[in-house]
Design a protein around this motif. Structure first.
Motif, PDB file in Angstrom:
ATOM      1  N   ASP A 166      33.075 -36.677  -4.787  1.00  0.00           N
ATOM      2  CA  ASP A 166      34.634 -36.475  -5.320  1.00  0.00           C
ATOM      3  C   ASP A 166      35.315 -35.109  -4.419  1.00  0.00           C
ATOM      4  OD1 ASP A 166      34.455 -38.554  -7.447  1.00  0.00           O
ATOM      5  OD2 ASP A 166      32.887 -37.012  -8.117  1.00  0.00           O
ATOM      6  N   LEU A 167      34.306 -34.025  -4.061  1.00  0.00           N
ATOM      7  CA  LEU A 167      35.000 -33.026  -3.634  1.00  0.00           C
ATOM      8  C   LEU A 167      34.130 -32.429  -2.423  1.00  0.00           C
ATOM      9  CD1 LEU A 167      35.307 -31.140  -7.089  1.00  0.00           C
ATOM     10  CD2 LEU A 167      37.237 -31.474  -5.338  1.00  0.00           C
ATOM     11  N   PHE A 168      34.773 -31.993  -1.406  1.00  0.00           N
ATOM     12  CA  PHE A 168      33.960 -31.034  -0.369  1.00  0.00           C
ATOM     13  C   PHE A 168      34.587 -29.832  -0.196  1.00  0.00           C
ATOM     14  CE2 PHE A 168      33.072 -29.577   3.767  1.00  0.00           C
ATOM     15  CZ  PHE A 168      31.776 -29.939   4.181  1.00  0.00           C
ATOM     16  N   PHE A 169      33.662 -28.880  -0.454  1.00  0.00           N
ATOM     17  CA  PHE A 169      34.287 -27.401  -0.431  1.00  0.00           C
ATOM     18  C   PHE A 169      34.027 -27.032   0.892  1.00  0.00           C
ATOM     19  CE2 PHE A 169      33.473 -27.993  -5.009  1.00  0.00           C
ATOM     20  CZ  PHE A 169      34.761 -27.678  -5.448  1.00  0.00           C
ATOM     21  N   SER A 170      34.999 -26.599   1.796  1.00  0.00           N
ATOM     22  CA  SER A 170      34.540 -26.259   3.120  1.00  0.00           C
ATOM     23  C   SER A 170      34.988 -24.722   3.276  1.00  0.00           C
ATOM     24  CB  SER A 170      35.691 -26.799   4.065  1.00  0.00           C
ATOM     25  OG  SER A 170      37.050 -26.356   3.711  1.00  0.00           O
ATOM     26  N   LEU A 171      34.080 -24.076   4.492  1.00  0.00           N
ATOM     27  CA  LEU A 171      34.528 -22.654   4.553  1.00  0.00           C
ATOM     28  C   LEU A 171      35.152 -22.543   6.165  1.00  0.00           C
ATOM     29  CD1 LEU A 171      30.847 -21.242   4.046  1.00  0.00           C
ATOM     30  CD2 LEU A 171      32.716 -20.306   2.799  1.00  0.00           C
ATOM     31  N   GLY A 172      35.414 -23.621   6.722  1.00  0.00           N
ATOM     32  CA  GLY A 172      36.185 -23.252   8.092  1.00  0.00           C
ATOM     33  C   GLY A 172      35.003 -23.156   8.994  1.00  0.00           C
ATOM     34  N   LEU A 173      33.672 -23.651   8.800  1.00  0.00           N
ATOM     35  CA  LEU A 173      32.813 -23.539  10.158  1.00  0.00           C
ATOM     36  C   LEU A 173      33.133 -24.513  11.002  1.00  0.00           C
ATOM     37  CD1 LEU A 173      29.708 -23.292   7.829  1.00  0.00           C
ATOM     38  CD2 LEU A 173      30.816 -21.560   9.046  1.00  0.00           C
ATOM     39  N   GLU A 174      32.609 -24.170  12.168  1.00  0.00           N
ATOM     40  CA  GLU A 174      32.880 -24.948  13.424  1.00  0.00           C
ATOM     41  C   GLU A 174      32.610 -26.793  13.261  1.00  0.00           C
ATOM     42  OE1 GLU A 174      31.609 -22.497  13.282  1.00  0.00           O
ATOM     43  OE2 GLU A 174      31.829 -21.144  15.192  1.00  0.00           O
ATOM     44  N   PHE A 175      31.408 -26.814  12.613  1.00  0.00           N
ATOM     45  CA  PHE A 175      31.000 -28.352  12.254  1.00  0.00           C
ATOM     46  C   PHE A 175      32.009 -29.031  11.358  1.00  0.00           C
ATOM     47  CE2 PHE A 175      28.633 -27.323   8.329  1.00  0.00           C
ATOM     48  CZ  PHE A 175      28.888 -28.498   7.648  1.00  0.00           C
ATOM     49  N   GLU A 176      32.378 -28.183  10.380  1.00  0.00           N
ATOM     50  CA  GLU A 176      33.339 -28.919   9.586  1.00  0.00           C
ATOM     51  C   GLU A 176      34.587 -29.483  10.164  1.00  0.00           C
ATOM     52  OE1 GLU A 176      32.321 -25.947   5.698  1.00  0.00           O
ATOM     53  OE2 GLU A 176      34.467 -25.625   6.887  1.00  0.00           O
ATOM     54  N   ASN A 177      35.082 -28.764  11.085  1.00  0.00           N
ATOM     55  CA  ASN A 177      36.385 -28.935  11.764  1.00  0.00           C
ATOM     56  C   ASN A 177      35.940 -30.130  12.642  1.00  0.00           C
ATOM     57  OD1 ASN A 177      37.660 -26.753  10.575  1.00  0.00           O
ATOM     58  ND2 ASN A 177      37.144 -25.393  12.121  1.00  0.00           N
ATOM     59  N   THR A 178      34.742 -30.207  13.346  1.00  0.00           N
ATOM     60  CA  THR A 178      34.584 -31.360  14.133  1.00  0.00           C
ATOM     61  C   THR A 178      34.239 -32.475  13.334  1.00  0.00           C
ATOM     62  OG1 THR A 178      33.133 -29.633  15.582  1.00  0.00           O
ATOM     63  CG2 THR A 178      32.550 -32.161  15.881  1.00  0.00           C
ATOM     64  N   TRP A 179      33.904 -32.559  12.206  1.00  0.00           N
ATOM     65  CA  TRP A 179      33.410 -33.685  11.676  1.00  0.00           C
ATOM     66  C   TRP A 179      34.579 -34.172  10.504  1.00  0.00           C
ATOM     67  CZ3 TRP A 179      29.318 -37.294  12.061  1.00  0.00           C
ATOM     68  CH2 TRP A 179      28.462 -36.864  12.996  1.00  0.00           C
TER      69      TRP A 179
END
Length: 318
Positions: free
Chosen positions: A81-94
């Protein structure tokens, strides 16, 4: 008598079936959340309580900057339902792949209102009273033009390690509450109560860490291989000095220079973490008579880890 035993047995089976059914219904009713690293799970569980089920993407020992999700994790994301991001590089890539996989996924940028600072090899809180970063209503420092590369990853100007200072975690916790309310408005009051309780815990922790590290003198030097502890150092009057330069271990000449600098500045603490090489750190420690402290910024028991960090640094610096 035999009939009574049989009746009791049947009633017990019915009660068990009803109980299991209720448990199953409760489990299905829980919000399914995904986070990048283990400390975030700690935060989401504090705010969400029993209403939320949390899965962590980056396993222990993995590099949170360059991680590639496994197929099973992608399946989990497809149902989340939710994804809590931190702004890490892998998050931006995916990011695009995650959203394509699950168009209904609510993406919560917990770092959006956090006053981040530029990633530097040297970081201290000289410009801020009490060592805290910029307030939310102050202008953020501009990101440097170059990337800070480390162990195969890049930091795009701003330091992403915002989970290592309680005051910044409180900002993230409010974003977590807002995300949970968006996904589950019926339980807003519960999330509000949990957030208030967690905020009180964070305030208490911040005071305890301040007290533990008081009396060390302003901007005591802490050497690190990977500059993950900048926000922690800024918050509590320490100065982080990175051993790595642009993501690479120092050359022999650079190492000799660093040893001389450490001796000159009286640095006695070197932080190492399991995700990166410790060879250079131990070489410097032997040369300066310093102490190597092994501590993982991704440890799942976040509050205990923060206490341990303060205790170890205090012990080494006194």
């Amino acid at each position: 008598m035999h009939s009574n035993v049989k009746t009791c047995f049947l009633l017990s089976l019915v009660a068990l079936a009803v109980g299991l059914g209720l448990m199953s219904t409760q489990a299905e009713a829980r919000i399914n959340a995904v986070v990048s690293i283990a400390p975030q799970k700690y935060f989401v569980q504090k705010v969400g309580g029993d209403l939320v089920s949390v899965q962590v993407m980056v396993p222990p020992g993995a590099d949170s900057h360059t991680y590639e999700p496994k197929p099973k994790q992608m399946e989990t994301l497809a149902k989340a339902d939710l994804f809590f991001s931190l702004g890490l590089e892998f998050e931006n890539t995916w990011l695009a792949k995650f959203k394509a996989l699950n168009p209904e996924l609510i993406w919560v940028h917990t770092h959006a209102k956090v006053p981040r600072v530029a990633m530097t090899a040297r970081d201290a809180g000289e410009h801020h009273p009490k060592g805290h970063p910029h307030k939310a209503d102050e202008p953020k420092p501009p990101a440097k033009a170059h990337d800070h590369q480390g162990a195969g990853h890049k930091h795009q100007g701003l330091d992403p390690h915002i989970w290592l200072a309680p005051k910044l975690v409180e900002i993230q916790a409010r974003a977590i509450r807002d995300g949970l309310v968006k996904a589950d408005p019926a339980n807003k009051k519960a999330y509000d109560r949990n957030l208030a309780a967690f905020a009180a815990e964070l305030e208490k922790l911040d005071m305890e860490l301040s007290q533990a590290l008081s009396g060390l003198g302003r901007h005591k030097k802490v050497l690190v291989f990977h500059p993950a502890w900048g926000y922690f150092c800024r918050a509590y009057g320490l100065c982080q000095v990175a051993i790595e330069k642009e993501g690479k271990e120092p050359t022999a000449k650079g190492l000799a220079s660093l040893i001389e600098q450490a001796k000159h500045e009286g640095a006695k603490v070197i932080l190492v973490q399991p995700q990166f090489s410790t060879r250079s750190a131990r070489t410097v420690a032997r040369a300066i008579g310093g102490k190597v402290i092994a501590i993982d910024p991704l440890a799942p028991d976040w509050a205990r880890n923060m206490h341990r960090m303060a205790e170890q640094v205090k012990k080494a610096l006194y």
